[in-house]
Design a protein around this motif. Structure first.
Motif, short mmCIF file in Angstrom:
data_model
loop_
_atom_site.label_atom_id
_atom_site.label_comp_id
_atom_site.label_asym_id
_atom_site.label_seq_id
_atom_site.Cartn_x
_atom_site.Cartn_y
_atom_site.Cartn_z
N ALA A 388 0.83 -1.21 0.00
CA ALA A 388 0.00 0.00 0.00
C ALA A 388 0.87 1.26 0.00
N ALA A 389 1.94 1.25 0.79
CA ALA A 389 2.84 2.42 0.82
C ALA A 389 3.50 2.62 -0.54
N ALA A 390 3.93 1.52 -1.18
CA ALA A 390 4.55 1.64 -2.50
C ALA A 390 3.56 2.18 -3.52
N GLU A 391 2.33 1.70 -3.46
CA GLU A 391 1.31 2.20 -4.39
C GLU A 391 1.02 3.67 -4.15
N GLU A 392 1.11 4.11 -2.91
CA GLU A 392 0.78 5.49 -2.57
C GLU A 392 1.83 6.47 -3.08
N GLY A 399 11.43 7.50 -12.86
CA GLY A 399 11.11 6.44 -13.80
C GLY A 399 12.15 5.35 -13.85
N ARG A 400 13.42 5.74 -13.70
CA ARG A 400 14.48 4.74 -13.73
C ARG A 400 14.35 3.77 -12.57
N VAL A 401 14.01 4.27 -11.38
CA VAL A 401 13.86 3.38 -10.23
C VAL A 401 12.62 2.51 -10.39
N VAL A 402 11.52 3.09 -10.90
CA VAL A 402 10.30 2.30 -11.12
C VAL A 402 10.61 1.12 -12.05
N LEU A 403 11.32 1.38 -13.14
CA LEU A 403 11.64 0.32 -14.09
C LEU A 403 12.62 -0.68 -13.50
N SER A 404 13.58 -0.21 -12.73
CA SER A 404 14.56 -1.11 -12.11
C SER A 404 13.88 -2.08 -11.15
N VAL A 405 12.94 -1.56 -10.34
CA VAL A 405 12.23 -2.43 -9.40
C VAL A 405 11.32 -3.39 -10.16
N ARG A 406 10.71 -2.92 -11.24
CA ARG A 406 9.86 -3.80 -12.06
C ARG A 406 10.68 -4.96 -12.61
N GLU A 407 11.87 -4.68 -13.12
CA GLU A 407 12.75 -5.74 -13.64
C GLU A 407 13.18 -6.68 -12.53
N LEU A 447 2.36 -5.64 -6.88
CA LEU A 447 3.31 -4.56 -7.12
C LEU A 447 3.65 -4.44 -8.60
N THR A 448 3.85 -5.58 -9.25
CA THR A 448 4.17 -5.56 -10.67
C THR A 448 3.08 -4.86 -11.46
N ALA A 449 1.84 -5.17 -11.15
CA ALA A 449 0.72 -4.52 -11.85
C ALA A 449 0.70 -3.02 -11.59
N GLU A 454 1.91 2.51 -13.58
CA GLU A 454 2.60 3.79 -13.43
C GLU A 454 3.45 4.11 -14.66
N VAL A 455 4.17 3.10 -15.18
CA VAL A 455 4.97 3.32 -16.39
C VAL A 455 4.06 3.70 -17.55
#
Length: 735
Positions: A388-392, A399-407, A447-449, A454-455
């Motif tokens: 929930a905190a991550a979604e918030e 964007g670079r961190v969002v993509l890095s965590v997604r990978e 989280l992946t979704a 977000e991307v």
């Protein structure tokens, strides 16, 4: 200065800066000569470019034809010098065996021949006999071993001219605007990059920042290393530096001393002038005044701050007391508790909810900690709170961190107990056993979704996307540290097709001071990463191909080659590598690079032919064994390259392919079996959002503006089109 600026533009953008008179319809007769005067020179320029695998676009050829002959010739000289260096044709590539790849001897026969020649040489016969009686002969003591025995001209005379083939590389150079416009655009792109730059690109930015300090500046500089170089240039012209953390000031001090703005290596701070000292101290004081909590950042770099304090003399400037506090913290005289230590205290007390509440104030740190938080959370309530905190706060994360965590989350779907590969900023790699428990599947999927959403939200609106299918497997450049500069180089983890019958690796090095011996090798592995064979100076011939011979000293430069017949390769993987046997490291040598060529079986030519070069990259890592890329045979029998850009520690001396087979195989498994986020991931999200995605078949392009993504810009695109190629691929990373 002009030559350097033009070189940077051509190398980074594959565009030729055109004089202002050549842009548009009007041509100044006094400045550029009568229209058509340069047509002959322009065609000659184009022909010279084609000999090294480049070509002018139709628009460049048309513009140059309208200039004076002298202007065209000057442009040609500068551009040819640049592209020849890009492809590695600026040096003479000699080989030990003059007929290579023909007539390469059996290794043992060759060694015995060198010994026989030594026994006929009065200078070394006695010492050779002594060594033979002891049962060991050092090849390096034999006069005929490891040194060229013929000139470069003799090598050229021994080889037929290269027969042209449809598969030869052609890199098109497109029209640019006036030089200053091109330089400004390149500076803004580098300075405002959303991902860290590689070492070479940082060096280019350092130069450009000084040239562009008085001109337009990027709206934002999210990468702190870039900001440090720009701040140095701003100080030089009397502008205020852009500072909002104490570490910004430390990086700026490193830049002023020509040190390492990444803070990986210690910097020897120079004596600083009073105006510069005042600017740095005032900057520190202002940062801490605006946010006293930022004093805690000092603890991560105590030693550099202590050394900087010795140069700044903060006690001489009592009007900036908060700057003095920075150095008091560095010396341990004042306590400033770090954010990370507060998080660790909460996790140490098993207070996951408290840690999550604290980390929400630092969204980037929260995202970098999400794997750990989900693993240590004991209750469903805690896991729900993490997600929930991550979604918030996801909207506040780069964007670079969002993509890095997604990978990262995608690659955490497997079982535990696998190998984990760690890669440092300089490409230094090591492998460790992965003992982490899995990320809970439900939370990982949720989280992946959220990250995909977000991307998708951040991607720009695109009406029509024209995509070269070959770019879909190119990894997103989440860091410039995951690649090197060069021609045809792609980010770590990228896959690219290999179409050809003959694959030829090459390496070149030139030592600075000490005698230096690099050894090019190729390791063949089966599908289970077991050794099938190798080619190196200890095994000159194999079923798969030939080695060009060992060169052991490079005061004027040296080259080694490996020729492979892809149809004869017995394994599933081919791993080229460059081992440092002795002497200077890759970063110490005056020059060192690696590349590969592709040819048809019937093509002849010299050992090095620039228009058959598909990739050439600089070797500048800190290890003693370089692993630029690996070639993989797919289930359909076709070969592809997967880009590594890795360095192994190796040994101080005598690194050989035989000695690192196990470590290379282990590392390779970890990289090959890892999935990377690619251009295809982003194009898929765009398609889901309603963008019309058109697969380009390599022929005609659509009418009207499009966004094109591919390995090379096609001719004929509408002028209003946006073009994304590997040179500016970082632009696809959303803010």
């Amino acid at each position: 200065m002009r030559d350097t600026l033009e070189q940077l533009v051509v190398r980074h953008t594959h565009r030729v800066p055109l004089p202002a008179q050549a842009v548009g319809r009007a041509v100044s007769a006094t400045a550029a000569g009568p229209a058509g005067q340069g047509a002959v020179a322009a065609r000659q320029f184009d022909a010279a470019l084609m000999s090294v695998g480049f070509k002018l676009s139709a628009r460049v050829l048309e513009h140059l034809s309208g200039l004076s002959e002298g202007t065209v010739v000057d442009t040609a000289v500068r551009t040819l010098r640049t592209v020849r260096q890009m492809v590695g044709d600026h040096v003479e590539h000699n080989v030990y065996f003059v007929d290579f790849p023909a007539n390469v001897p059996d290794t043992l026969d060759f060694w015995l021949g060198c010994i026989a020649e030594a026994l006929t040489d009065d200078r070394v016969r006695d010492s050779t006999l002594v060594r033979l009686s002891e049962g060991v002969v050092d090849l390096l003591t034999l006069p005929s071993y490891g040194r060229y025995r013929h000139t470069y001209a003799e090598v050229l005379a021994a080889h037929d001219e290269l027969a042209p083939a449809l598969g030869d590389r052609t890199t098109v150079l497109h029209p640019g605007g006036p030089l200053e416009d091109e330089v400004t655009a390149l500076y803004l792109a580098l300075a405002g990059s959303s991902t860290p730059l590689g070492e070479d690109a940082l060096g280019d930015l350092r130069f450009l920042a000084g040239h562009c300090a008085d001109g337009p500046q990027p709206a934002a500089m999210p990468v702190r290393e870039n900001r440090a170089l720009v701040n140095r240039a701003r100080l030089a012209v009397g502008a205020e530096p852009l500072l909002d953390t104490v570490t910004d000031v430390l990086r700026l001090a490193c830049a002023l001393s020509d040190g390492d703005v990444t803070l990986r290596e210690p910097t020897r701070f120079r004596a600083l002038s009073r105006p510069v000292r005042r600017a740095l101290l005032a900057g520190l004081d202002a940062v801490v005044a605006a946010s006293p909590d930022k004093l805690a950042d000092v603890t991560a770099h105590r030693e550099p701050f202590k050394r900087l304090g010795e140069r700044l003399h903060p006690h001489e400037y009592p009007r900036w007391p908060r700057a003095a506090d920075v150095f008091a913290v560095a010396r341990g005289e004042k306590e400033a508790r770090s954010f990370d230590s507060r998080v660790e205290e909460l996790l140490g007390a098993n207070d996951v909810l408290g840690a999550v509440r604290l980390l929400k104030a630092a969204p980037g740190r929260l995202f970098r900690s999400v794997d750990r938080l989900l693993r240590v959370a004991a209750a469903q309530e805690e896991r729900d709170a993490v997600v929930a905190a991550a979604e918030e706060v996801v909207g506040q994360v780069s964007g670079r961190v969002v993509l890095s965590v997604r990978e990262h989350l995608h690659n955490r779907a497997g079982v535990t107990g696998e190998r984990r590969v760690f890669v440092g900023r300089s490409g230094r790699a090591r492998v460790a056993h992965d003992a982490r428990p899995p990320v809970p599947p439900a939370e990982r999927e949720r989280l992946t979704a959220a990250l995909d959403d977000e991307v998708r939200r951040r991607l720009p609106a695109v009406d029509r996307l024209l995509v070269d299918p070959d770019v879909l497997d190119v990894a997103l450049p989440l860091s410039g540290k995951a690649t090197t500069s060069g021609l045809g180089v792609l980010p770590r983890g990228s896959l690219s097709p290999v179409d050809g019958e003959l694959l030829r690796f090459f390496t070149y090095w030139r030592q600075t001071e000490r005698s230096t011996d690099y050894d090019l090798s190729a390791l063949m592995l089966d599908a289970d990463y077991g050794t099938v064979g190798w080619l190196s100076y200890t095994r000159l011939t194999e079923v798969e191909g030939e080695h060009s011979g060992d060169i052991t000293d490079a005061p004027d430069g040296a080259s080694e080659f490996i020729n492979l017949r892809l149809g004869a390769v017995r394994g599933a993987f081919v791993v080229p590598q460059v081992n440092i046997f002795s002497g200077e490291g890759f970063e110490e040598a005056a020059e060192s690079f690696f590349g590969f060529m592709l040819r048809d079986a019937e093509q002849a030519g010299r050992p090095f032919e620039p228009r058959t070069v598909r990739m050439k990259s600089e070797l500048r890592g800190t290890g003693r064994v370089a692993l630029p890329l690996v070639f993989l045979r797919g289930p359909d029998g076709r070969w592809r390259a997967k880009w590594l850009h890795l360095y192994l520690d190796g040994h101080p001396e005598a690194n050989r392919v035989e000695g690192n087979k196990a470590s290379v195989a282990t590392l390779l498994r970890g990289i090959v079996e890892r999935d990377y986020l690619t251009v295809g991931y982003l194009t898929g999200l765009l398609a889901e959002s309603g963008t019309t995605v058109i697969r380009w078949d390599g022929t005609a392009v659509p009418d009207g503006p499009v966004t094109f993504v591919g390995l090379e810009r096609p001719e004929g695109l509408h002028p209003g089109s946006r073009v994304i190629t590997p040179g500016n691929l970082r632009d696809v990373i959303p803010d």
